[in-house]
Write a protein that holds these residues in place. Structure first.
Motif, PDB file in Angstrom:
ATOM      1  N   VAL A  48       0.921  -1.070  -0.131  1.00  0.00           N
ATOM      2  CA  VAL A  48       0.035   0.093   0.051  1.00  0.00           C
ATOM      3  C   VAL A  48       0.874   1.266   0.055  1.00  0.00           C
ATOM      4  CG1 VAL A  48      -1.672   1.395   1.399  1.00  0.00           C
ATOM      5  CG2 VAL A  48      -2.038  -1.234   1.083  1.00  0.00           C
ATOM      6  N   ALA A  49       1.908   1.362   0.811  1.00  0.00           N
ATOM      7  CA  ALA A  49       2.769   2.394   0.961  1.00  0.00           C
ATOM      8  C   ALA A  49       3.692   2.713  -0.444  1.00  0.00           C
ATOM      9  CB  ALA A  49       3.880   2.270   2.290  1.00  0.00           C
ATOM     10  N   GLU A  50       3.877   1.530  -1.008  1.00  0.00           N
ATOM     11  CA  GLU A  50       4.594   1.666  -2.414  1.00  0.00           C
ATOM     12  C   GLU A  50       3.582   2.371  -3.153  1.00  0.00           C
ATOM     13  OE1 GLU A  50       6.699  -1.231  -5.397  1.00  0.00           O
ATOM     14  OE2 GLU A  50       5.886  -2.082  -4.123  1.00  0.00           O
ATOM     15  N   ALA A  51       2.481   1.908  -3.305  1.00  0.00           N
ATOM     16  CA  ALA A  51       1.412   2.243  -4.337  1.00  0.00           C
ATOM     17  C   ALA A  51       1.106   3.820  -4.188  1.00  0.00           C
ATOM     18  CB  ALA A  51       0.153   1.341  -4.245  1.00  0.00           C
ATOM     19  N   VAL A  52       0.853   4.161  -2.763  1.00  0.00           N
ATOM     20  CA  VAL A  52       0.648   5.626  -2.641  1.00  0.00           C
ATOM     21  C   VAL A  52       1.861   6.758  -3.118  1.00  0.00           C
ATOM     22  CG1 VAL A  52       0.565   7.298  -0.637  1.00  0.00           C
ATOM     23  CG2 VAL A  52      -0.867   5.179  -0.618  1.00  0.00           C
ATOM     24  N   ILE A  53       3.077   6.014  -2.469  1.00  0.00           N
ATOM     25  CA  ILE A  53       4.311   6.654  -3.054  1.00  0.00           C
ATOM     26  C   ILE A  53       4.513   6.832  -4.467  1.00  0.00           C
ATOM     27  CG2 ILE A  53       6.860   6.609  -3.363  1.00  0.00           C
ATOM     28  CD1 ILE A  53       6.807   5.694  -0.184  1.00  0.00           C
ATOM     29  N   GLY A  54       4.202   5.680  -5.243  1.00  0.00           N
ATOM     30  CA  GLY A  54       4.001   5.653  -6.619  1.00  0.00           C
ATOM     31  C   GLY A  54       2.961   6.445  -7.368  1.00  0.00           C
ATOM     32  N   ALA A  55       1.659   6.681  -6.763  1.00  0.00           N
ATOM     33  CA  ALA A  55       0.540   7.639  -7.118  1.00  0.00           C
ATOM     34  C   ALA A  55       0.860   8.815  -7.125  1.00  0.00           C
ATOM     35  CB  ALA A  55      -0.758   7.111  -6.625  1.00  0.00           C
ATOM     36  N   THR A  56       1.689   9.130  -6.045  1.00  0.00           N
ATOM     37  CA  THR A  56       1.834  10.612  -5.739  1.00  0.00           C
ATOM     38  C   THR A  56       3.180  11.199  -6.395  1.00  0.00           C
ATOM     39  OG1 THR A  56       2.974  10.138  -3.602  1.00  0.00           O
ATOM     40  CG2 THR A  56       0.572  10.783  -3.560  1.00  0.00           C
ATOM     41  N   GLY A  57       3.882  10.240  -7.133  1.00  0.00           N
ATOM     42  CA  GLY A  57       5.410  10.449  -7.657  1.00  0.00           C
ATOM     43  C   GLY A  57       6.458  10.927  -6.710  1.00  0.00           C
ATOM     44  N   GLN A  58       6.253  10.490  -5.425  1.00  0.00           N
ATOM     45  CA  GLN A  58       7.020  10.934  -4.377  1.00  0.00           C
ATOM     46  C   GLN A  58       8.685  10.605  -4.560  1.00  0.00           C
ATOM     47  OE1 GLN A  58       6.365  13.436  -1.995  1.00  0.00           O
ATOM     48  NE2 GLN A  58       5.034  13.494  -3.342  1.00  0.00           N
ATOM     49  N   PRO A  60      11.311  10.828  -6.901  1.00  0.00           N
ATOM     50  CA  PRO A  60      11.874  11.525  -8.187  1.00  0.00           C
ATOM     51  C   PRO A  60      12.674  10.795  -9.112  1.00  0.00           C
ATOM     52  CG  PRO A  60      12.922  12.575  -6.046  1.00  0.00           C
ATOM     53  CD  PRO A  60      12.105  11.306  -5.771  1.00  0.00           C
ATOM     54  N   ARG A  61      13.349   9.627  -8.616  1.00  0.00           N
ATOM     55  CA  ARG A  61      13.934   8.914  -9.605  1.00  0.00           C
ATOM     56  C   ARG A  61      12.906   8.165 -10.429  1.00  0.00           C
ATOM     57  NH1 ARG A  61      15.324   3.835  -8.945  1.00  0.00           N
ATOM     58  NH2 ARG A  61      15.141   3.821  -6.922  1.00  0.00           N
ATOM     59  N   LYS A  62      11.610   7.724  -9.985  1.00  0.00           N
ATOM     60  CA  LYS A  62      10.857   6.838 -10.556  1.00  0.00           C
ATOM     61  C   LYS A  62       9.649   7.511 -11.377  1.00  0.00           C
ATOM     62  CE  LYS A  62      11.951   2.640  -7.829  1.00  0.00           C
ATOM     63  NZ  LYS A  62      11.155   1.526  -6.928  1.00  0.00           N
ATOM     64  N   GLY A  63       9.168   8.765 -10.367  1.00  0.00           N
ATOM     65  CA  GLY A  63       8.049   9.475 -10.857  1.00  0.00           C
ATOM     66  C   GLY A  63       6.674   8.588 -10.480  1.00  0.00           C
ATOM     67  N   VAL A  64       5.670   8.967 -11.300  1.00  0.00           N
ATOM     68  CA  VAL A  64       4.452   8.329 -11.082  1.00  0.00           C
ATOM     69  C   VAL A  64       4.567   6.754 -11.638  1.00  0.00           C
ATOM     70  CG1 VAL A  64       1.988   8.433 -11.455  1.00  0.00           C
ATOM     71  CG2 VAL A  64       3.281  10.576 -10.899  1.00  0.00           C
ATOM     72  N   THR A  65       4.158   5.968 -10.700  1.00  0.00           N
ATOM     73  CA  THR A  65       4.326   4.485 -11.366  1.00  0.00           C
ATOM     74  C   THR A  65       3.098   3.653 -11.093  1.00  0.00           C
ATOM     75  OG1 THR A  65       5.419   3.925  -8.977  1.00  0.00           O
ATOM     76  CG2 THR A  65       6.958   4.288 -10.742  1.00  0.00           C
ATOM     77  N   HIS A  66       2.256   4.414 -10.240  1.00  0.00           N
ATOM     78  CA  HIS A  66       1.121   3.644  -9.898  1.00  0.00           C
ATOM     79  C   HIS A  66      -0.148   4.609  -9.857  1.00  0.00           C
ATOM     80  CE1 HIS A  66       3.908   1.215  -7.511  1.00  0.00           C
ATOM     81  NE2 HIS A  66       3.016   0.211  -7.515  1.00  0.00           N
ATOM     82  N   THR A  67      -1.287   3.844  -9.872  1.00  0.00           N
ATOM     83  CA  THR A  67      -2.670   4.975  -9.895  1.00  0.00           C
ATOM     84  C   THR A  67      -3.394   4.781  -8.745  1.00  0.00           C
ATOM     85  OG1 THR A  67      -3.720   2.995 -10.807  1.00  0.00           O
ATOM     86  CG2 THR A  67      -2.800   4.300 -12.491  1.00  0.00           C
ATOM     87  N   TRP A  68      -4.416   5.570  -8.390  1.00  0.00           N
ATOM     88  CA  TRP A  68      -5.022   5.412  -7.207  1.00  0.00           C
ATOM     89  C   TRP A  68      -6.026   4.281  -7.181  1.00  0.00           C
ATOM     90  CZ3 TRP A  68      -3.520   7.437  -3.113  1.00  0.00           C
ATOM     91  CH2 TRP A  68      -2.876   8.673  -3.147  1.00  0.00           C
ATOM     92  N   ASP A  69      -6.160   3.581  -8.393  1.00  0.00           N
ATOM     93  CA  ASP A  69      -6.832   2.310  -8.376  1.00  0.00           C
ATOM     94  C   ASP A  69      -5.915   1.249  -7.955  1.00  0.00           C
ATOM     95  OD1 ASP A  69      -9.215   3.288  -9.765  1.00  0.00           O
ATOM     96  OD2 ASP A  69      -8.824   2.819 -11.590  1.00  0.00           O
TER      97      ASP A  69
END
Length: 122
Positions: A48-58, A60-69
């Motif tokens: 869940v934490a990984e998805a939230v970080i990915g959805a918010t683009g937190q 900077p090396r990876k950017g947005v990697t997940h969606t809120w879905d």
């Protein structure tokens, strides 16, 4: 495409089915197997934490990697994993959960104490 939500499977029957499937496919049994099933919950919470970080683009090396879905899906995995772990711990999981949910609901929806009543200090 229909706007109607499909009927959901009966929650506890599905949890029982998943628990039975896991029981027949897990390599470690007994107390250790039960503890590992409970620890699986930590892994799911991390996802869940990984998805939230990915959805918010937190990151900077990876950017947005997940969606809120994706976040919703991971939260569902946490809920399912927790209920299966509870079922593994006790055959009365349904009753244990219902009693606990009722206590949490009662506690959470109780009327707050009036402001003029002194509250104990912690």
């Amino acid at each position: 495409m229909s706007d109607q939500t499909p009927p959901a499977p009966e929650l506890w029957a599905t949890i029982d089915t998943l628990g039975e499937w896991l029981d027949s496919h897990r390599p470690i049994e007994g107390r250790e197997g039960m503890l590992l099933r409970i620890l699986k919950l930590s892994e799911e919470v991390g996802e869940v934490a990984e998805a939230v970080i990915g959805a918010t683009g937190q990151n900077p090396r990876k950017g947005v990697t997940h969606t809120w879905d994706d976040v919703q899906s991971e939260l569902c995995d946490v809920a399912v994993t927790a209920l299966v772990a509870l079922r593994t711990l006790t055959p009365q999981a349904r009753e244990v959960f219902a009693r606990h949910l009722e206590r949490v609901t009662r506690r959470s929806t109780a009327r707050p104490a009036p402001a003029d009543v002194p509250r104990p200090s912690l």
